[in-house]
Motif scaffolding. Sequence first.
Motif, mmCIF file in Angstrom:
data_model
loop_
_atom_site.group_PDB
_atom_site.id
_atom_site.type_symbol
_atom_site.label_atom_id
_atom_site.label_comp_id
_atom_site.label_asym_id
_atom_site.label_seq_id
_atom_site.Cartn_x
_atom_site.Cartn_y
_atom_site.Cartn_z
ATOM 1 N N ARG A 80 0.765 -1.283 -0.088
ATOM 2 C CA ARG A 80 0.085 -0.085 -0.133
ATOM 3 C C ARG A 80 0.780 1.250 -0.046
ATOM 4 O O ARG A 80 2.021 1.404 0.566
ATOM 5 N N GLU A 111 -6.052 -6.932 4.057
ATOM 6 C CA GLU A 111 -5.992 -5.444 4.055
ATOM 7 C C GLU A 111 -7.549 -4.994 3.614
ATOM 8 O O GLU A 111 -7.982 -5.554 2.780
ATOM 9 N N ASP A 168 -2.567 3.628 -5.971
ATOM 10 C CA ASP A 168 -2.000 2.324 -5.696
ATOM 11 C C ASP A 168 -3.225 1.283 -6.165
ATOM 12 O O ASP A 168 -4.400 1.498 -6.688
ATOM 13 N N ALA A 195 -4.969 -1.031 -4.663
ATOM 14 C CA ALA A 195 -6.209 -1.191 -3.984
ATOM 15 C C ALA A 195 -7.175 -0.203 -4.415
ATOM 16 O O ALA A 195 -8.349 -0.499 -4.536
#
Length: 882
Positions: free
Chosen positions: A238, A605, A786, A788
């Motif tokens: 992350r 996550e 990123d 995610a």
Amino acid sequence: MTISSATFIARLPAGVTFDDDVQEYLASIVDGGSFTSSDDLREETEHFLIDAGLEDTAALDAFYTSLGDQFLSTDTAKTDSPSETLVKIDSALNKLALNQDNNNSTNQEERGGTSSSEGGKPDAAPEIKSSKPKPVKLSKAAKKLAAKSSRSSSGTPPSAASSGAGGATPIIGKDAFLGDGAIIEAYSQQSRFYEETLETLSKEVDLKQVNITIGDQPLLKDTRLWFKSGTMYGLVGRNGTGKSTLLRAIGYGQLIGFPLNLRTLYIEQLPSETPENQTVVETVLKADTERTLLMGESHLLQQALHKYPTQLVKSIKKLEWERMKVKLAAQQKLAIRRSGKRGADARDELLVAEAEEKAAAEAFEAVPIEGVEPSLDVISQAHEMLESVYTKLQQIEADSAEARARELLRGLGFTAANQDLPIKQFSGGWKMRIALAQALFLKPDLLLLDEPTNHLDLPAIIWLQKYLLENLDEDQTIVVVSHDRNFLNAVSQEIIRLRDHKLDYFPGNYDEYEMKMEDKAKMKDRIASALEKKRKHAQDTINKQRAIMHKTGDEKRGAVIASRQKKLERLAGHNKTESGHRLKQSYIAGYHLNMGISVEKEAPEPPVTIPLPMPKELRGNPTTLLSLNNVTYTYPGAPARKSGPVIQNVSLSLHNSSRIALLGPNGCGKSTLMSLLAGDAIPTSGTVEKFSSLVRIGYFSQHNVDKLDGYSTKSAMQYLMDTFPDDYKTQPMARKYLGSFGVAGQVAVLPMSTLSGGQKARVALAICVHGGPQVLLLDEITNHLDMATIEGLIVALKEFSGAVVLVSHDAYFIKAVCEDSDEDAFSDEDEDDLLKAQEEVGVVYRVKGGKLTRLEGGVDQYVKTVVAENKKGMRGGGGRPV
């Protein structure tokens, strides 16, 4: 002679800038006009300058007057006088000395103490960092010397590091690692006998107990750093976990224990001291400092041998002195870093090197400036030195260097003509491409690429991944930080994950890594479930036997209970390793305490959610929200350009739930199309029609993101309140809305000029979608986000009920949004409805020559086309200055 576009653009007053397409068109007018006077040139080009903001008549007069000398004859060549010749040869010697002084440190750290005359290819220019460890244990004198050396080499302005979505991260530049103001420590397991300054033939990196801290905040804690020679790694994690900081610590040479023998390059940016008038191809060639110095030595010796024989002795003495200074600088570094007996030996050798360097300096100073007649021995020595230089140039393939550099630049999107333009005419994104070309040109042992795809268009990304797969040496190691999933899948042989201050290694590409993580989580669930079942059975047996013993008074059952109790204790942990081997007590520290490997399930996550507001409903439920009808666009006030209009006879309709992607290289007209759809540009012919004035358009562009840099004091919260005063009357209201986009906590109240690229992109997206637009125009939205966040954006866009038009170079993102349709949703519809839905959803167009071509094969068809064109040498559409 006539003026060139390069000269015209170079002399423009400060503050006058053009869009890519405008500048390309302006360049074609200047180069193709054959103007014979500045007045003729002014008549054709003045309106461009006025449109760009240069409206002052006096300033315009001064600019065009300054171009008058370009229309005069320049055939005024003359022969240098003998006195001028002496000045030139001495100036060349001084320039060579200056270049060597600037590069001594970099070269020696790579060569481990060998001079340029002893072989070993050096590293890049200062901003492409070479690997050099910090001292392990220093005396007070050594610390002073190291601090002085650090301060003298830290003249590079710091650059921003990636920061997390949830909070601001300090700006991590070179100054954060070096000198008295250093706030970052990076070190590995070490002792006084640790051979960190010894060179070996191995190009593998295997460091134990690596730690990196920023002040009191740990980024890595007692983890293993392991790079196998000849492997391409993808480094993932992350934003804010420390990926870029790790690469910088290695690239700046500040990770204690990192081997000296590896030539390491970290790509950051072109150095600020790079001459602005230096051409693109020259900048790439000069990154190879060994070649540059050898070429300088060759030229100097040839000039002295064949044109200025009286300067031959002085030239030889100067070169000998410079080489001795290189040797001395390397010996100084070894003396600082080594301790114990090796340190004492290194200091003795340092005293010898200092004496030799002093003697070489005195020998040079003893030669009179007017020169002396060389003896036969001196001439023979010069020929031997020149032959040695030629041999080294041949070894590093200096003759083919320019051809290799030009091929790299062509692949990265620079046209043949633009490779010879000065670098000052290129934007920051194109300068990053030049830095990437430098690194690929040098072929280091370890190449660290931090988000290399951020400044590349899709054709350049395809070329780069193909180059990395086909043109690297067998023992070259690559570490890539990238949020482009397709790129990581293509180039990664192993994934390094940075999470919870640890580095974990997973063979395979990113998709295989995700599958392994999913399988690992399922395996742990099965193991935990099986262990729990066994523990429950053992406990039930103990309870049953204890009840019988209490009821019957049979004390013999106590032995059975004790046996079952021991078995229960052994079931406290798993008795097999992850590889499936049976655990032995010696395998793990503290085994006698827990009797097994504890099964710790890794918490996943949390996913990133992007709350796109639902579009406001329109009366009448229109089928078409927005359309382009035979639209052609040419820059206002400009005659028809050679290659035709930017956009030519384009028709496009946006419906509810449309998903349209525009593909093509930078500068092909994609952003112009988006501006036409947004209403920021007016078509030269044709029409742009909305269903009604109530149709709202949300337009995200990099220009809107970059604009936020201008607010040095205003925060995102205040900007939102100023932009939408009716909707956000209080700070809590504004902060709540920004927080839903990940701009939370202190980030919302910090000056926007201090935010990272990802944070500014979130702010711009929050503003773009405010109010629930029915049409979203997203131009390069995935830059700086990123994986995610990109995944969260994909989910949000697939659930969005309005129309979406994408311009992106992330193939995975485009395919996920525009091509991965849910066929089950139409299972109950008739065939006509299904065909209609397929027409509305998931259309991919290629923009080329001002026209749209629908790609039935989607992104995959585009990739195949680009690969085929690259093979045929048809790469085009990029490399224009700004």
